[in-house]
Design an enzyme around this catalytic site. Structure first.
Site, PDB file in Angstrom:
ATOM      1  N   GLN A 143      -5.346  -1.614   9.293  1.00  0.00           N
ATOM      2  CA  GLN A 143      -5.160  -2.951   8.723  1.00  0.00           C
ATOM      3  C   GLN A 143      -5.796  -4.013   9.620  1.00  0.00           C
ATOM      4  O   GLN A 143      -5.556  -4.046  10.823  1.00  0.00           O
ATOM      5  CB  GLN A 143      -3.665  -3.218   8.524  1.00  0.00           C
ATOM      6  CG  GLN A 143      -3.351  -4.508   7.788  1.00  0.00           C
ATOM      7  CD  GLN A 143      -3.831  -4.539   6.341  1.00  0.00           C
ATOM      8  OE1 GLN A 143      -3.861  -3.509   5.663  1.00  0.00           O
ATOM      9  NE2 GLN A 143      -4.217  -5.697   5.864  1.00  0.00           N
ATOM     10  N   LYS A 145       0.848  -1.203   0.000  1.00  0.00           N
ATOM     11  CA  LYS A 145       0.000   0.000   0.000  1.00  0.00           C
ATOM     12  C   LYS A 145       0.875   1.241   0.000  1.00  0.00           C
ATOM     13  O   LYS A 145       0.642   2.196  -0.753  1.00  0.00           O
ATOM     14  CB  LYS A 145      -0.918   0.009   1.227  1.00  0.00           C
ATOM     15  CG  LYS A 145      -2.125  -0.894   1.065  1.00  0.00           C
ATOM     16  CD  LYS A 145      -2.873  -1.083   2.363  1.00  0.00           C
ATOM     17  CE  LYS A 145      -3.910  -2.192   2.190  1.00  0.00           C
ATOM     18  NZ  LYS A 145      -4.455  -2.712   3.426  1.00  0.00           N
ATOM     19  N   ASP A 189     -11.777   2.470   3.179  1.00  0.00           N
ATOM     20  CA  ASP A 189     -12.056   1.036   3.106  1.00  0.00           C
ATOM     21  C   ASP A 189     -13.543   0.779   2.846  1.00  0.00           C
ATOM     22  O   ASP A 189     -13.923  -0.306   2.407  1.00  0.00           O
ATOM     23  CB  ASP A 189     -11.718   0.385   4.462  1.00  0.00           C
ATOM     24  CG  ASP A 189     -10.455  -0.457   4.423  1.00  0.00           C
ATOM     25  OD1 ASP A 189     -10.116  -0.968   3.349  1.00  0.00           O
ATOM     26  OD2 ASP A 189      -9.820  -0.598   5.488  1.00  0.00           O
TER      27      ASP A 189
HETATM   28  N1  GUN Z   1      -7.013  -6.918   5.675  1.00  0.00           N
HETATM   29  C1  GUN Z   1      -7.155  -7.680   4.567  1.00  0.00           C
HETATM   30  N2  GUN Z   1      -7.785  -6.971   3.602  1.00  0.00           N
HETATM   31  C2  GUN Z   1      -8.037  -5.760   4.103  1.00  0.00           C
HETATM   32  C3  GUN Z   1      -8.655  -4.580   3.580  1.00  0.00           C
HETATM   33  O1  GUN Z   1      -9.118  -4.528   2.438  1.00  0.00           O
HETATM   34  N3  GUN Z   1      -8.706  -3.512   4.424  1.00  0.00           N
HETATM   35  C4  GUN Z   1      -8.217  -3.558   5.683  1.00  0.00           C
HETATM   36  N4  GUN Z   1      -8.336  -2.467   6.432  1.00  0.00           N
HETATM   37  N5  GUN Z   1      -7.644  -4.625   6.202  1.00  0.00           N
HETATM   38  C5  GUN Z   1      -7.558  -5.708   5.419  1.00  0.00           C
END
Ligand code: GUN
Length: 302
Positions: free
Chosen positions: A98, A54, A121
């Site tokens: 996350q 990211k 998200d």
């Molecule tokens: N963990 C796995 N996929 C995601 C996601 O798309 N967003 C977040 N915040 N955590 C994750």
């Protein structure tokens, strides 16, 4: 091989180029860039590698990027205070915590603490509600479903009036993508069926699908006989089924398998996403798109 391959890796590059040029243009016009903070609690290896990717992507696009790493034993209250700090920071357009979080932290409480207008998200109940209403109400669609819809559109697959069958009913993929596909919108207007672990005849439903979206988390669940000839098959499953040594780096890497028996399915489907390199690369791409969108909302230009 009869099916057209829908490559997330290629679509990602197209979208990232579009975002990068928009970021440059807005920077010249308004003097600001999108700001994204990624909060990582603990040292879960999978989470750490997602977060690294990211950051790399955000940096490549010219975003302001903050990686805020916190210890595994952070108190819930301290995490909530941290979120509040970023909620009040005008240079931050997107806040991502996350997942998964350590057991002592209430995930729902944390997600609900994020300002819905910075919830890139799309997990906050307000954004889930906005998605359900559809149209102008939508602010941030969750990233994986948004990526799936974008792939379907860019692959030129007809969705209007199409029978869409979604396998899986998770909050992150199944529920939102089902909702998005029946809306009165581009890349939607479909007739949607959601099937799950209690569905009586999974195969019968899948066989009717013009577009089959599989997010069950069960490797090889969908058998070739369940696929309608010519259907578009979107495989969201990323299942670790073993390990191997990478030819490129010499390091140990996971062997990934989707929810669909790809080798057999590609001889029947009209188009299909591979695993890896299909839906996976789209999630981070759409996160970047949502962060740019958030800045545009802030500027009042959308
Ligand atoms: N963990 C796995 N996929 C995601 C996601 O798309 N967003 C977040 N915040 N955590 C994750």
């Amino acid at each position: 091989m009869t099916a057209k391959l829908i490559k997330g890796t290629e679509i990602r590059e197209q979208i990232l180029e579009e975002i990068a040029s928009e970021v440059l243009e807005l920077k010249e016009k308004h003097g600001i860039v999108p700001g994204l903070v990624t909060i990582l609690v603990g040292e879960n290896p999978a989470s750490m590698s997602y977060v690294t990717l990211k950051i790399k992507t955000a940096t490549r696009l010219g975003f302001k990027e903050i990686q805020d790493s916190q210890p595994e034993d952070i108190a819930e209250e301290d995490l909530l205070n941290l979120i509040d700090k970023y909620n009040n920071d005008d240079s931050i357009d997107g806040i991502l915590v996350q997942l998964p979080l350590p057991k002592h932290i209430d995930e729902k409480k944390v997600l609900n603490a994020i300002d819905p207008d910075k919830d890139v998200d799309g997990f906050h109940p307000i954004n889930v509600g906005r998605l359900m209403i559809g149209g102008d109400a939508v602010k941030f669609a969750p990233c994986t479903p948004a990526g799936i819809q974008e792939m379907i559109i860019r692959a030129g697959v007809e969705t209007s009036g199409a029978e869409v069958v979604v396998v899986g009913r998770s909050n992150i993929v199944g529920k939102p993508i089902a909702n998005m596909m029946f809306q009165k919108a581009e890349g939607a207007n479909s007739t949607v069926t959601v099937v799950h672990t209690r569905t009586k005849d999974l195969a019968a439903h899948c066989k009717r699908a013009d577009i089959l979206i599989v997010a069950a988390g069960v490797p090889g669940l969908v058998e070739p006989a369940w696929i309608k000839p010519g259907a578009c098959v979107i495989d969201v499953g990323v299942n670790r089924v073993g390990e191997k040594i990478s030819e490129k780096t010499g390091k140990k890497i996971a062997i990934l398998r989707g929810d669909v028996d790809f080798d057999a399915a590609k001889e029947i489907a009209g188009s299909i996403t591979p695993v890896p390199g299909g839906v996976g690369p789209m999630t981070i791409t759409m996160l970047m798109k949502n962060t740019l969108k958030s800045m545009k909302f802030k500027l009042g230009i959308i």
